[in-house]
Design a protein around this motif. Structure first.
Motif, PDB file in Angstrom:
ATOM      1  N   ARG A   1       0.753  -1.217   0.116  1.00  0.00           N
ATOM      2  CA  ARG A   1      -0.042   0.021   0.005  1.00  0.00           C
ATOM      3  C   ARG A   1       0.857   1.258  -0.013  1.00  0.00           C
ATOM      4  O   ARG A   1       0.515   2.156  -0.797  1.00  0.00           O
TER       5      ARG A   1
ATOM      6  N   THR B   1       1.366   3.846  -3.429  1.00  0.00           N
ATOM      7  CA  THR B   1       0.578   5.100  -3.248  1.00  0.00           C
ATOM      8  C   THR B   1       1.854   6.092  -3.444  1.00  0.00           C
ATOM      9  O   THR B   1       1.724   7.221  -4.280  1.00  0.00           O
TER      10      THR B   1
ATOM     11  N   ASN C   1      -0.868  11.576  -1.001  1.00  0.00           N
ATOM     12  CA  ASN C   1      -1.374  10.704  -0.069  1.00  0.00           C
ATOM     13  C   ASN C   1      -0.543   9.600   0.583  1.00  0.00           C
ATOM     14  O   ASN C   1      -1.185   8.767   1.186  1.00  0.00           O
TER      15      ASN C   1
ATOM     16  N   GLU D   1      -1.582   9.121   4.446  1.00  0.00           N
ATOM     17  CA  GLU D   1      -3.053   8.435   4.519  1.00  0.00           C
ATOM     18  C   GLU D   1      -2.681   6.962   4.334  1.00  0.00           C
ATOM     19  O   GLU D   1      -3.184   6.005   5.103  1.00  0.00           O
ATOM     20  N   ALA D   2      -1.856   6.491   3.388  1.00  0.00           N
ATOM     21  CA  ALA D   2      -1.335   5.112   3.264  1.00  0.00           C
ATOM     22  C   ALA D   2      -0.881   4.619   4.189  1.00  0.00           C
ATOM     23  O   ALA D   2      -1.055   3.435   4.535  1.00  0.00           O
TER      24      ALA D   2
ATOM     25  N   GLU E   1      -1.109   5.318   7.213  1.00  0.00           N
ATOM     26  CA  GLU E   1      -2.227   5.198   8.501  1.00  0.00           C
ATOM     27  C   GLU E   1      -2.996   3.920   8.008  1.00  0.00           C
ATOM     28  O   GLU E   1      -3.349   2.982   8.800  1.00  0.00           O
ATOM     29  N   ASP E   2      -3.618   3.715   6.696  1.00  0.00           N
ATOM     30  CA  ASP E   2      -4.083   2.702   6.279  1.00  0.00           C
ATOM     31  C   ASP E   2      -3.329   1.350   6.507  1.00  0.00           C
ATOM     32  O   ASP E   2      -4.077   0.149   6.722  1.00  0.00           O
ATOM     33  N   SER E   3      -2.167   1.583   6.159  1.00  0.00           N
ATOM     34  CA  SER E   3      -1.403   0.274   6.357  1.00  0.00           C
ATOM     35  C   SER E   3      -1.064  -0.312   7.707  1.00  0.00           C
ATOM     36  O   SER E   3      -1.200  -1.504   7.843  1.00  0.00           O
TER      37      SER E   3
ATOM     38  N   GLU F   1      -3.333   0.085   9.978  1.00  0.00           N
ATOM     39  CA  GLU F   1      -4.752  -0.564  10.288  1.00  0.00           C
ATOM     40  C   GLU F   1      -4.841  -1.948   9.437  1.00  0.00           C
ATOM     41  O   GLU F   1      -5.332  -2.742  10.332  1.00  0.00           O
ATOM     42  N   GLU F   2      -4.323  -1.905   8.367  1.00  0.00           N
ATOM     43  CA  GLU F   2      -4.497  -3.297   7.677  1.00  0.00           C
ATOM     44  C   GLU F   2      -3.402  -4.273   8.224  1.00  0.00           C
ATOM     45  O   GLU F   2      -3.944  -5.421   8.328  1.00  0.00           O
TER      46      GLU F   2
END
Length: 187
Positions: free
Chosen positions: A133, A137, A146, A149-150, A152-154, A156-157
């Motif tokens: 991710r 990105t 971004n 954001e990537a 933070e998403d990573s 969480e994932e």
């Protein structure tokens, strides 16, 4: 990982492309706060130059790395090409056949139901999961802004992934990266 395999224990290696040390530190703290998990951060020096193709090859079992330079560099492991999951899967099957290695992308693993997940972990002593991710990105001009954001998403994932693996039994989970990234938002 070889020592763990000799003891007939399971290992899952999660390779998150461009996961910087600072992100790993934050992820480590979140894992330590999870129930029934323990985690420690061990800093290592990456291969140089630090970019995906060399980093991914470096994370394969011990072997001789090489670079072939026709028009664009190709990294090899014991003379075998390492570019892409298919080539790295072939190398793993060649280098550690007794561990019945499996290679998947993180989204494919997350799509498994709990029964499938347990079965896969039962069948394979070594599982490599590739997560892309952050690098995907940051590499694209359109989306490079971004990248935070990537990140933070990573995180969480990866936490979701760890919890899923944890529900499937006792497994040693290693989270590593092929390289980090440098961010600047000015010319």
């Amino acid at each position: 990982i070889q020592e763990i395999s000799k003891k007939d224990k399971k290992s899952i290696i999660i390779i998150s492309d461009a996961l910087r040390f600072e992100i790993g530190d934050e992820l480590n703290k979140k894992i330590q706060n999870l129930e029934n998990f323990s985690s420690k951060l061990i800093p290592l020096i990456s291969s140089l130059p630090s970019y995906t193709q060399i980093g991914m090859a470096s994370l394969l079992p011990t072997g001789e790395l090489g670079i072939i330079i026709p028009s664009k560099p190709n990294v090899t492991h014991n003379s075998d090409p390492t570019l892409g999951i298919i080539n790295r899967t072939k190398i793993l099957h060649k280098e550690i056949p007794n561990d019945n290695p499996l290679v998947l992308k993180v989204p494919d693993f997350l799509d498994l139901n709990s029964k499938e997940c347990k079965e896969i972990i039962k069948e394979h002593n070594v599982i490599y999961l590739y997560h892309d991710r952050i690098d995907a990105t940051g590499d694209a001009k359109k989306t490079e802004g971004n990248v935070f954001e990537a990140v933070e998403d990573s995180i969480e994932e990866l936490i979701k992934l760890i919890k899923k693996i944890g529900k499937s039994g006792t497994v040693n989970i290693f989270i590593t990266s092929d390289h980090g990234f440098i961010y600047q938002n000015k010319e």
